[in-house]
Motif scaffolding. Structure first.
Motif, PDB file in Angstrom:
ATOM      1  N   GLU A 136      17.129  -5.442   9.356  1.00  0.00           N
ATOM      2  CA  GLU A 136      16.033  -5.023   8.467  1.00  0.00           C
ATOM      3  C   GLU A 136      14.723  -4.933   9.245  1.00  0.00           C
ATOM      4  OE1 GLU A 136      17.359  -6.615   4.055  1.00  0.00           O
ATOM      5  OE2 GLU A 136      16.468  -8.040   5.458  1.00  0.00           O
ATOM      6  N   ALA A 137      14.485  -5.883  10.147  1.00  0.00           N
ATOM      7  CA  ALA A 137      13.266  -5.848  10.962  1.00  0.00           C
ATOM      8  C   ALA A 137      13.263  -4.604  11.858  1.00  0.00           C
ATOM      9  CB  ALA A 137      13.140  -7.121  11.795  1.00  0.00           C
ATOM     10  N   GLU A 138      14.419  -4.245  12.394  1.00  0.00           N
ATOM     11  CA  GLU A 138      14.523  -3.031  13.219  1.00  0.00           C
ATOM     12  C   GLU A 138      14.277  -1.788  12.369  1.00  0.00           C
ATOM     13  OE1 GLU A 138      18.392  -3.332  15.050  1.00  0.00           O
ATOM     14  OE2 GLU A 138      17.812  -5.144  16.158  1.00  0.00           O
ATOM     15  N   LEU A 139      14.871  -1.738  11.174  1.00  0.00           N
ATOM     16  CA  LEU A 139      14.627  -0.623  10.254  1.00  0.00           C
ATOM     17  C   LEU A 139      13.138  -0.517   9.959  1.00  0.00           C
ATOM     18  CD1 LEU A 139      15.422   1.547   8.133  1.00  0.00           C
ATOM     19  CD2 LEU A 139      15.830  -0.343   6.521  1.00  0.00           C
ATOM     20  N   CYS A 140      12.512  -1.644   9.692  1.00  0.00           N
ATOM     21  CA  CYS A 140      11.088  -1.704   9.367  1.00  0.00           C
ATOM     22  C   CYS A 140      10.232  -1.040  10.447  1.00  0.00           C
ATOM     23  CB  CYS A 140      10.685  -3.178   9.181  1.00  0.00           C
ATOM     24  SG  CYS A 140       9.072  -3.434   8.442  1.00  0.00           S
ATOM     25  N   ARG A 141      10.597  -1.244  11.685  1.00  0.00           N
ATOM     26  CA  ARG A 141       9.803  -0.741  12.823  1.00  0.00           C
ATOM     27  C   ARG A 141      10.059   0.727  13.170  1.00  0.00           C
ATOM     28  NH1 ARG A 141      11.478  -6.055  14.713  1.00  0.00           N
ATOM     29  NH2 ARG A 141       9.640  -7.399  14.796  1.00  0.00           N
ATOM     30  N   GLN A 142      11.057   1.336  12.589  1.00  0.00           N
ATOM     31  CA  GLN A 142      11.459   2.698  12.989  1.00  0.00           C
ATOM     32  C   GLN A 142      10.333   3.718  12.956  1.00  0.00           C
ATOM     33  OE1 GLN A 142      14.925   3.988  10.839  1.00  0.00           O
ATOM     34  NE2 GLN A 142      16.293   2.727  12.094  1.00  0.00           N
ATOM     35  N   ASP A 143       9.465   3.664  11.978  1.00  0.00           N
ATOM     36  CA  ASP A 143       8.382   4.667  11.848  1.00  0.00           C
ATOM     37  C   ASP A 143       7.050   4.194  12.419  1.00  0.00           C
ATOM     38  OD1 ASP A 143      10.160   6.380  10.581  1.00  0.00           O
ATOM     39  OD2 ASP A 143       9.512   5.813   8.560  1.00  0.00           O
ATOM     40  N   LEU A 144       7.044   3.034  13.066  1.00  0.00           N
ATOM     41  CA  LEU A 144       5.787   2.524  13.629  1.00  0.00           C
ATOM     42  C   LEU A 144       5.515   3.172  14.975  1.00  0.00           C
ATOM     43  CD1 LEU A 144       6.013  -1.291  12.787  1.00  0.00           C
ATOM     44  CD2 LEU A 144       5.169   0.609  11.375  1.00  0.00           C
ATOM     45  N   PRO A 145       4.230   3.355  15.312  1.00  0.00           N
ATOM     46  CA  PRO A 145       3.913   3.970  16.611  1.00  0.00           C
ATOM     47  C   PRO A 145       4.310   3.069  17.764  1.00  0.00           C
ATOM     48  CG  PRO A 145       1.898   3.445  15.353  1.00  0.00           C
ATOM     49  CD  PRO A 145       3.075   3.050  14.532  1.00  0.00           C
ATOM     50  N   PRO A 155       0.831  -1.214   0.000  1.00  0.00           N
ATOM     51  CA  PRO A 155       0.000   0.000   0.000  1.00  0.00           C
ATOM     52  C   PRO A 155       0.867   1.267   0.000  1.00  0.00           C
ATOM     53  CG  PRO A 155      -0.779  -1.551   1.659  1.00  0.00           C
ATOM     54  CD  PRO A 155       0.537  -2.077   1.150  1.00  0.00           C
ATOM     55  N   GLN A 156       0.451   2.254  -0.769  1.00  0.00           N
ATOM     56  CA  GLN A 156       1.195   3.512  -0.870  1.00  0.00           C
ATOM     57  C   GLN A 156       1.365   4.185   0.489  1.00  0.00           C
ATOM     58  OE1 GLN A 156       2.725   4.745  -3.699  1.00  0.00           O
ATOM     59  NE2 GLN A 156       2.144   2.771  -4.550  1.00  0.00           N
ATOM     60  N   GLU A 157       0.420   3.954   1.402  1.00  0.00           N
ATOM     61  CA  GLU A 157       0.480   4.612   2.701  1.00  0.00           C
ATOM     62  C   GLU A 157       1.365   3.875   3.712  1.00  0.00           C
ATOM     63  OE1 GLU A 157      -2.239   3.607   1.101  1.00  0.00           O
ATOM     64  OE2 GLU A 157      -3.476   2.384   2.378  1.00  0.00           O
ATOM     65  N   ALA A 158       2.072   2.839   3.266  1.00  0.00           N
ATOM     66  CA  ALA A 158       2.987   2.137   4.171  1.00  0.00           C
ATOM     67  C   ALA A 158       4.021   3.128   4.697  1.00  0.00           C
ATOM     68  CB  ALA A 158       3.678   0.995   3.437  1.00  0.00           C
ATOM     69  N   PRO A 159       4.353   3.037   5.981  1.00  0.00           N
ATOM     70  CA  PRO A 159       5.369   3.932   6.531  1.00  0.00           C
ATOM     71  C   PRO A 159       6.682   3.829   5.754  1.00  0.00           C
ATOM     72  CG  PRO A 159       4.242   2.754   8.289  1.00  0.00           C
ATOM     73  CD  PRO A 159       3.797   2.134   6.993  1.00  0.00           C
ATOM     74  N   GLU A 160       7.408   4.917   5.705  1.00  0.00           N
ATOM     75  CA  GLU A 160       8.675   4.957   4.972  1.00  0.00           C
ATOM     76  C   GLU A 160       9.631   3.861   5.430  1.00  0.00           C
ATOM     77  OE1 GLU A 160      12.336   7.962   5.001  1.00  0.00           O
ATOM     78  OE2 GLU A 160      10.517   8.858   4.134  1.00  0.00           O
ATOM     79  N   SER A 161       9.695   3.616   6.729  1.00  0.00           N
ATOM     80  CA  SER A 161      10.629   2.595   7.231  1.00  0.00           C
ATOM     81  C   SER A 161      10.229   1.194   6.762  1.00  0.00           C
ATOM     82  CB  SER A 161      10.721   2.641   8.753  1.00  0.00           C
ATOM     83  OG  SER A 161       9.486   2.302   9.363  1.00  0.00           O
ATOM     84  N   VAL A 162       8.938   0.938   6.617  1.00  0.00           N
ATOM     85  CA  VAL A 162       8.465  -0.357   6.114  1.00  0.00           C
ATOM     86  C   VAL A 162       8.865  -0.483   4.640  1.00  0.00           C
ATOM     87  CG1 VAL A 162       6.414  -1.768   5.643  1.00  0.00           C
ATOM     88  CG2 VAL A 162       6.582  -0.484   7.789  1.00  0.00           C
TER      89      VAL A 162
END
Length: 168
Positions: free
Chosen positions: A159-168, A82-89
């Motif tokens: 990569e999993a840590e990077l993925c979570r960076q922009d998550l609440p 989805p286009q609205e996926a957080p940048e870190s994801v």
């Protein structure tokens, strides 16, 4: 000397492409002469394996190749996210695609939670156990010839840590 991130910005990288390329660069390490990676694949610059290697590269050539290649992988990833996926994801899955191939990451363990906007579940799947021919790795496709590889397991964890960076 400028940092890789600064050089990528000068090349026009922004957003998830910049985040992903700045993550990939130090993880893959800059190699200006081709070498065989742990799997025996001819590799150069920042882990590049697509195309034909030449005898030697400049840092500028490798930086430009990284920015161009990451932009290409990001475009492919965004066809399934989805286009609205957080940048870190976006950045983490672009890195994953860069490492396992443009289609190598297309797996229901990622695609289903991404489509459902379950970002944390998609991120967690990056470092979830992966069964190889010769053991279970700590991360998606973190194997070479079916054997778990510690370096790839560490890469998936990052990569999993990077993925979570922009998550609440």
């Amino acid at each position: 000397m400028q940092s890789l991130r600064e050089r990528l910005i000068l090349l026009g990288a922004t957003g998830a492409i910049l985040s992903s390329a700045a993550f990939i660069g130090p993880t893959e390490e800059l190699r200006t002469t081709p070498y065989r990676d742990i799997g025996g694949v001819n590799t150069w610059c920042y882990g590049q394996t697509v195309g034909h290697a030449k005898a030697r590269y400049t840092v500028q050539e490798c930086d430009a190749d990284l920015a161009r290649t990451v932009a290409m992988y990001h475009k492919g990833v965004m066809l399934h996210m989805p286009q609205e996926a957080p940048e870190s994801v976006q950045a983490a899955f672009t890195s994953l695609a860069y490492n396992v191939g443009p289609r190598g990451w297309l797996d229901p363990r990622f695609l289903v939670p991404l489509r459902e906007h379950r970002w944390e579940d998609a991120c967690a799947a990056i470092s979830a156990p992966w069964k190889g021919k010769h053991g279970v790795a700590k991360g998606f496709k973190a194997t070479v010839a079916g054997k778990p590889v510690r370096g790839l397991e560490n890469h998936r964890q990052k990569e999993a840590e990077l993925c979570r960076q922009d998550l609440p």
